[in-house]
Design a protein around this motif. Structure first.
Motif, PDB file in Angstrom:
ATOM      1  N   GLN A 209       0.989  -1.382  -0.013  1.00 36.06           N
ATOM      2  CA  GLN A 209       0.073  -0.096   0.069  1.00 36.06           C
ATOM      3  C   GLN A 209       0.765   1.464  -0.083  1.00 36.06           C
ATOM      4  O   GLN A 209       0.707   2.249  -0.792  1.00 36.06           O
ATOM      5  CB  GLN A 209      -0.951   0.066   1.192  1.00 36.06           C
ATOM      6  CG  GLN A 209      -1.949  -1.082   1.220  1.00 36.06           C
ATOM      7  CD  GLN A 209      -1.644  -2.450   1.432  1.00 36.06           C
ATOM      8  OE1 GLN A 209      -0.355  -2.574   1.910  1.00 36.06           O
ATOM      9  NE2 GLN A 209      -2.334  -3.336   1.149  1.00 36.06           N
ATOM     10  N   PHE A 236       0.261  -2.268 -10.206  1.00 33.67           N
ATOM     11  CA  PHE A 236      -0.835  -2.510  -9.107  1.00 33.67           C
ATOM     12  C   PHE A 236      -2.278  -2.888  -9.827  1.00 33.67           C
ATOM     13  O   PHE A 236      -2.863  -3.649  -9.240  1.00 33.67           O
ATOM     14  CB  PHE A 236      -0.815  -1.473  -8.171  1.00 33.67           C
ATOM     15  CG  PHE A 236       0.259  -1.779  -7.077  1.00 33.67           C
ATOM     16  CD1 PHE A 236       0.244  -2.420  -6.037  1.00 33.67           C
ATOM     17  CD2 PHE A 236       1.365  -0.815  -7.305  1.00 33.67           C
ATOM     18  CE1 PHE A 236       1.113  -2.492  -5.086  1.00 33.67           C
ATOM     19  CE2 PHE A 236       2.598  -0.884  -6.478  1.00 33.67           C
ATOM     20  CZ  PHE A 236       2.350  -1.759  -5.324  1.00 33.67           C
ATOM     21  N   THR A 237      -2.504  -2.402 -10.725  1.00 41.05           N
ATOM     22  CA  THR A 237      -3.916  -2.462 -11.412  1.00 41.05           C
ATOM     23  C   THR A 237      -3.818  -3.121 -12.634  1.00 41.05           C
ATOM     24  O   THR A 237      -5.146  -3.847 -12.954  1.00 41.05           O
ATOM     25  CB  THR A 237      -4.633  -0.947 -11.560  1.00 41.05           C
ATOM     26  OG1 THR A 237      -3.627  -0.283 -12.650  1.00 41.05           O
ATOM     27  CG2 THR A 237      -4.530  -0.193 -10.179  1.00 41.05           C
ATOM     28  N   GLU A 245       0.559 -10.272 -10.493  1.00 40.56           N
ATOM     29  CA  GLU A 245      -0.703 -10.043 -10.047  1.00 40.56           C
ATOM     30  C   GLU A 245      -0.886 -10.692  -8.486  1.00 40.56           C
ATOM     31  O   GLU A 245      -1.755 -10.231  -7.776  1.00 40.56           O
ATOM     32  CB  GLU A 245      -1.607 -10.270 -11.053  1.00 40.56           C
ATOM     33  CG  GLU A 245      -3.155 -10.451 -10.697  1.00 40.56           C
ATOM     34  CD  GLU A 245      -3.929 -10.919 -11.889  1.00 40.56           C
ATOM     35  OE1 GLU A 245      -5.150 -10.877 -11.651  1.00 40.56           O
ATOM     36  OE2 GLU A 245      -3.490 -11.527 -13.003  1.00 40.56           O
ATOM     37  N   GLU A 246      -0.318 -11.778  -8.661  1.00 40.81           N
ATOM     38  CA  GLU A 246      -0.535 -12.693  -7.266  1.00 40.81           C
ATOM     39  C   GLU A 246      -0.100 -11.992  -5.947  1.00 40.81           C
ATOM     40  O   GLU A 246      -0.697 -12.150  -5.119  1.00 40.81           O
ATOM     41  CB  GLU A 246       0.001 -14.153  -7.684  1.00 40.81           C
ATOM     42  CG  GLU A 246      -0.823 -14.925  -8.562  1.00 40.81           C
ATOM     43  CD  GLU A 246      -0.012 -16.487  -8.894  1.00 40.81           C
ATOM     44  OE1 GLU A 246      -0.729 -17.109  -9.488  1.00 40.81           O
ATOM     45  OE2 GLU A 246       1.168 -16.285  -8.606  1.00 40.81           O
ATOM     46  N   VAL A 248       0.559  -8.496  -5.624  1.00 31.03           N
ATOM     47  CA  VAL A 248      -0.081  -7.385  -5.071  1.00 31.03           C
ATOM     48  C   VAL A 248      -1.439  -7.575  -4.813  1.00 31.03           C
ATOM     49  O   VAL A 248      -2.016  -6.604  -4.178  1.00 31.03           O
ATOM     50  CB  VAL A 248       0.055  -6.363  -6.596  1.00 31.03           C
ATOM     51  CG1 VAL A 248       1.285  -5.832  -7.043  1.00 31.03           C
ATOM     52  CG2 VAL A 248      -0.735  -6.840  -7.587  1.00 31.03           C
ATOM     53  N   THR A 249      -2.029  -8.691  -5.173  1.00 25.98           N
ATOM     54  CA  THR A 249      -3.554  -8.871  -4.591  1.00 25.98           C
ATOM     55  C   THR A 249      -3.594  -9.766  -3.326  1.00 25.98           C
ATOM     56  O   THR A 249      -4.611 -10.163  -3.027  1.00 25.98           O
ATOM     57  CB  THR A 249      -4.214  -9.648  -5.723  1.00 25.98           C
ATOM     58  OG1 THR A 249      -3.670 -10.849  -6.293  1.00 25.98           O
ATOM     59  CG2 THR A 249      -4.461  -8.678  -6.926  1.00 25.98           C
ATOM     60  N   ARG A 251      -2.291 -12.843  -3.185  1.00 26.23           N
ATOM     61  CA  ARG A 251      -2.625 -14.363  -3.444  1.00 26.23           C
ATOM     62  C   ARG A 251      -1.257 -14.962  -3.844  1.00 26.23           C
ATOM     63  O   ARG A 251      -1.281 -16.127  -4.153  1.00 26.23           O
ATOM     64  CB  ARG A 251      -3.502 -14.645  -4.554  1.00 26.23           C
ATOM     65  CG  ARG A 251      -4.852 -14.031  -4.344  1.00 26.23           C
ATOM     66  CD  ARG A 251      -5.821 -14.313  -5.373  1.00 26.23           C
ATOM     67  NE  ARG A 251      -5.811 -13.454  -6.566  1.00 26.23           N
ATOM     68  CZ  ARG A 251      -5.073 -13.865  -7.833  1.00 26.23           C
ATOM     69  NH1 ARG A 251      -4.803 -14.812  -8.096  1.00 26.23           N
ATOM     70  NH2 ARG A 251      -5.113 -12.774  -8.854  1.00 26.23           N
TER      71      ARG A 251
END
Length: 253
Positions: A209, A236-237, A245-246, A248-249, A251
């Motif tokens: 964040q 990030f998006t 992606e895994e 920053v989200t 997962r």
């Protein structure tokens, strides 16, 4: 007109190893002038190792070896003709935990300039650095008090002022908020927005964040490999790599 993305540090095919074991593998990316670049990734991925290479702090680590090219304004930082002391004067560093000297607040800030031959008005240099670090109003009436009496957040801002007193061009920050409370962290983040007007900043952070809030560019490392680098909002998006992606989200596994 100044190039919006002027490269100040050029990291090209850099490998760093400890006792023969690779910690950073063939990393290449630009660091842009007067921007904040965040380096993110899981623990042990090589973030801090890469950061320390940017001002030759790894020189102090026995058995650390480096290859590839690391250029600062097109000067090879690791050329035999390059003075590592001069490198560290121009590329300052703020560490993970506040590490003020057991001296007065004033002497902490004045120490670097005084031992490096500064002959100007020291009071002005100290006040300027403390103002830049958003600390002057809190300490101006107790400059001769021990720096160890400051709170953790104040100590970290003092360490930032100590770096700024040397008037570097680049500031490296190795998880500067990890030991701080949320209020102090917010103060440091606000300070970063102000500092980027005049300084290039590279920050290693485990707080995604924070990386998303303060940086314009983000590099994601995994196992010493640069998985993705680009505009922070894109990373990030709209990440291009599934591993990014895994991570920053949340997962990542």
């Amino acid at each position: 007109m100044q190039d919006e993305n002027r490269t100040v540090l050029d990291i090209n095919d850099v490998c760093i190893s400890y006792a023969g074991e690779l910690a950073v593998r063939n990393v290449s990316l630009p660091i842009y002038e007067k921007k904040i670049t965040a380096i993110i990734g899981p623990s042990g991925c090589g973030k801090s190792t890469l950061l320390r290479s940017l001002n030759r702090m790894n020189d102090f680590i026995h058995g650390c070896e480096q290859s590839g090219y690391l250029g600062f304004h097109e000067t090879d930082l690791y050329a035999s003709s390059t003075d590592p002391v001069e490198v560290r004067l121009r590329i300052g560093m703020v560490f993970q935990r506040p590490n003020p000297f057991p001296k007065s607040i004033y002497r902490n800030v004045a120490w670097g300039p005084s031992i490096n031959g500064f002959n100007g008005e020291m009071d002005e240099r100290v006040e300027k650095a403390l103002r830049q670090a958003a600390l002057w109003d809190e300490v101006k009436d107790r400059l001769q008090d021990s720096a160890l009496n400051l709170s953790g957040g104040q100590q970290q801002r003092l360490c930032i002022a100590r770096t700024l007193a040397m008037e570097p061009e680049i500031i490296l920050m190795d998880e500067p908020c990890s030991a701080l409370d949320p209020v102090s962290t917010a103060r440091i983040e606000d300070l970063l927005f102000e500092l980027r007007e005049n300084y290039t900043i590279v920050i290693v952070t485990h707080n995604m964040q924070q990386a998303a809030r303060v940086s314009q560019y983000t590099a994601f490392l995994e196992n010493g490999v640069l998985i993705e680098y680009g505009d922070t909002e894109d990373v990030f998006t709209r990440p291009a790599n599934r591993r990014t992606e895994e991570y920053v989200t949340g997962r990542f596994g």
